[in-house]
Design a protein around this motif. Structure first.
Motif, PDB file in Angstrom:
ATOM      1  N   GLU A  19     -24.780   0.235   9.245  1.00  0.00           N
ATOM      2  CA  GLU A  19     -24.774  -1.224   9.344  1.00  0.00           C
ATOM      3  C   GLU A  19     -23.570  -1.723  10.140  1.00  0.00           C
ATOM      4  OE1 GLU A  19     -26.147  -3.504   5.873  1.00  0.00           O
ATOM      5  OE2 GLU A  19     -26.547  -1.532   4.986  1.00  0.00           O
ATOM      6  N   CYS A  20     -22.439  -1.063   9.998  1.00  0.00           N
ATOM      7  CA  CYS A  20     -21.262  -1.439  10.782  1.00  0.00           C
ATOM      8  C   CYS A  20     -21.520  -1.184  12.269  1.00  0.00           C
ATOM      9  CB  CYS A  20     -20.039  -0.658  10.320  1.00  0.00           C
ATOM     10  SG  CYS A  20     -18.547  -1.047  11.267  1.00  0.00           S
ATOM     11  N   LEU A  21     -22.047  -0.015  12.586  1.00  0.00           N
ATOM     12  CA  LEU A  21     -22.313   0.319  13.979  1.00  0.00           C
ATOM     13  C   LEU A  21     -23.329  -0.636  14.597  1.00  0.00           C
ATOM     14  CD1 LEU A  21     -22.335   4.199  13.665  1.00  0.00           C
ATOM     15  CD2 LEU A  21     -20.563   2.775  14.721  1.00  0.00           C
ATOM     16  N   LEU A  22     -24.327  -1.016  13.828  1.00  0.00           N
ATOM     17  CA  LEU A  22     -25.311  -1.981  14.308  1.00  0.00           C
ATOM     18  C   LEU A  22     -24.641  -3.325  14.589  1.00  0.00           C
ATOM     19  CD1 LEU A  22     -28.256  -2.669  14.941  1.00  0.00           C
ATOM     20  CD2 LEU A  22     -28.539  -3.254  12.525  1.00  0.00           C
ATOM     21  N   HIS A  23     -23.775  -3.770  13.688  1.00  0.00           N
ATOM     22  CA  HIS A  23     -23.043  -5.016  13.889  1.00  0.00           C
ATOM     23  C   HIS A  23     -22.212  -4.955  15.175  1.00  0.00           C
ATOM     24  CE1 HIS A  23     -20.536  -8.518  13.173  1.00  0.00           C
ATOM     25  NE2 HIS A  23     -19.492  -7.737  13.383  1.00  0.00           N
ATOM     26  N   VAL A  24     -21.494  -3.874  15.363  1.00  0.00           N
ATOM     27  CA  VAL A  24     -20.645  -3.712  16.544  1.00  0.00           C
ATOM     28  C   VAL A  24     -21.505  -3.732  17.804  1.00  0.00           C
ATOM     29  CG1 VAL A  24     -19.140  -2.089  17.763  1.00  0.00           C
ATOM     30  CG2 VAL A  24     -18.799  -2.529  15.330  1.00  0.00           C
ATOM     31  N   GLU A  25     -22.611  -3.044  17.766  1.00  0.00           N
ATOM     32  CA  GLU A  25     -23.514  -2.998  18.917  1.00  0.00           C
ATOM     33  C   GLU A  25     -24.060  -4.386  19.248  1.00  0.00           C
ATOM     34  OE1 GLU A  25     -27.852  -1.123  19.881  1.00  0.00           O
ATOM     35  OE2 GLU A  25     -26.421   0.150  18.829  1.00  0.00           O
TER      36      GLU A  25
ATOM     37  N   GLY B 285     -20.408  -6.953  19.518  1.00  0.00           N
ATOM     38  CA  GLY B 285     -19.205  -6.593  20.256  1.00  0.00           C
ATOM     39  C   GLY B 285     -17.939  -7.093  19.571  1.00  0.00           C
ATOM     40  N   PHE B 286     -17.946  -7.161  18.242  1.00  0.00           N
ATOM     41  CA  PHE B 286     -16.815  -7.568  17.404  1.00  0.00           C
ATOM     42  C   PHE B 286     -16.571  -9.067  17.389  1.00  0.00           C
ATOM     43  CE2 PHE B 286     -15.835  -3.284  16.936  1.00  0.00           C
ATOM     44  CZ  PHE B 286     -15.512  -2.687  18.123  1.00  0.00           C
ATOM     45  N   LEU B 287     -17.406  -9.862  17.984  1.00  0.00           N
ATOM     46  CA  LEU B 287     -17.101 -11.280  18.121  1.00  0.00           C
ATOM     47  C   LEU B 287     -17.308 -12.076  16.851  1.00  0.00           C
ATOM     48  CD1 LEU B 287     -18.558 -11.937  21.668  1.00  0.00           C
ATOM     49  CD2 LEU B 287     -16.186 -11.526  21.012  1.00  0.00           C
ATOM     50  N   GLU B 288     -18.144 -11.585  15.944  1.00  0.00           N
ATOM     51  CA  GLU B 288     -18.425 -12.327  14.720  1.00  0.00           C
ATOM     52  C   GLU B 288     -17.860 -11.579  13.535  1.00  0.00           C
ATOM     53  OE1 GLU B 288     -22.599 -12.892  14.392  1.00  0.00           O
ATOM     54  OE2 GLU B 288     -22.796 -13.455  16.473  1.00  0.00           O
ATOM     55  N   ASP B 289     -17.689 -12.282  12.436  1.00  0.00           N
ATOM     56  CA  ASP B 289     -17.227 -11.642  11.210  1.00  0.00           C
ATOM     57  C   ASP B 289     -18.267 -10.642  10.735  1.00  0.00           C
ATOM     58  OD1 ASP B 289     -15.654 -14.553   9.717  1.00  0.00           O
ATOM     59  OD2 ASP B 289     -14.864 -13.042  11.091  1.00  0.00           O
ATOM     60  N   GLY B 290     -17.791  -9.526  10.177  1.00  0.00           N
ATOM     61  CA  GLY B 290     -18.673  -8.525   9.617  1.00  0.00           C
ATOM     62  C   GLY B 290     -19.327  -9.029   8.332  1.00  0.00           C
ATOM     63  N   GLU B 291     -20.462  -8.496   8.043  1.00  0.00           N
ATOM     64  CA  GLU B 291     -21.148  -8.835   6.792  1.00  0.00           C
ATOM     65  C   GLU B 291     -20.341  -8.256   5.643  1.00  0.00           C
ATOM     66  OE1 GLU B 291     -23.739 -10.925   8.812  1.00  0.00           O
ATOM     67  OE2 GLU B 291     -23.890 -10.703   6.648  1.00  0.00           O
ATOM     68  N   ARG B 292     -20.165  -8.993   4.613  1.00  0.00           N
ATOM     69  CA  ARG B 292     -19.460  -8.512   3.432  1.00  0.00           C
ATOM     70  C   ARG B 292     -20.504  -8.048   2.427  1.00  0.00           C
ATOM     71  NH1 ARG B 292     -14.775  -9.129   5.318  1.00  0.00           N
ATOM     72  NH2 ARG B 292     -13.942 -11.085   6.012  1.00  0.00           N
ATOM     73  N   SER B 293     -20.339  -6.828   2.021  1.00  0.00           N
ATOM     74  CA  SER B 293     -21.316  -6.293   1.069  1.00  0.00           C
ATOM     75  C   SER B 293     -21.050  -6.783  -0.333  1.00  0.00           C
ATOM     76  CB  SER B 293     -21.287  -4.776   1.096  1.00  0.00           C
ATOM     77  OG  SER B 293     -20.017  -4.289   0.751  1.00  0.00           O
TER      78      SER B 293
END
Length: 115
Positions: free
Chosen positions: A98-104, A107-115
């Motif tokens: 899920e982290c890799l999908l977010h990064v893809e 490109g780091f521009l948005e906040d990551g999903e908090r589990s």
């Protein structure tokens, strides 16, 4: 896709192993500044010294314009982050996929999903 350094520490994270982890992050990112994903799935325990090393690594990466992502948190590590109020400071994902999908996708521009 932006690349990440991915680390999968195991066992106890204390002053010694936390310092080793922090030094590993530093050596990986010198000359190759990329964000780091720590997959916490195999961490069985983290004490306050280990947590301090995690915070130091986060600050170091942010000074470089990079990010420290965490995934697969144990309940013990989640309690540490919640108790210290740092759960909002880290970008946390349920899994490395899920982290890799977010990064893809971002490109780091948005906040990551908090589990």
């Amino acid at each position: 896709m932006a690349e990440l350094h991915i680390l999968r520490p195991k066992g106890f994270i204390n002053a010694d192993t936390g310092a080793d982890l922090r030094d590993r992050i530093h050596s990986l990112t010198v000359g190759d500044p990329r964000s780091v994903l720590i997959d916490c799935g195999a961490i069985t325990f983290m004490d306050s010294s280990g947590f301090s090393c995690l915070i130091t690594a986060l600050k170091m990466l942010r000074r470089q314009g990079q990010e420290l992502f965490l995934c697969s948190l144990s309940s013990q590590l989640r309690v540490i982050l919640e108790t210290t109020g740092t759960i909002q400071v880290f970008r946390i994902f349920p899994s490395s996929a899920e982290c890799l999908l977010h990064v893809e996708q971002t490109g780091f521009l948005e906040d990551g999903e908090r589990s």
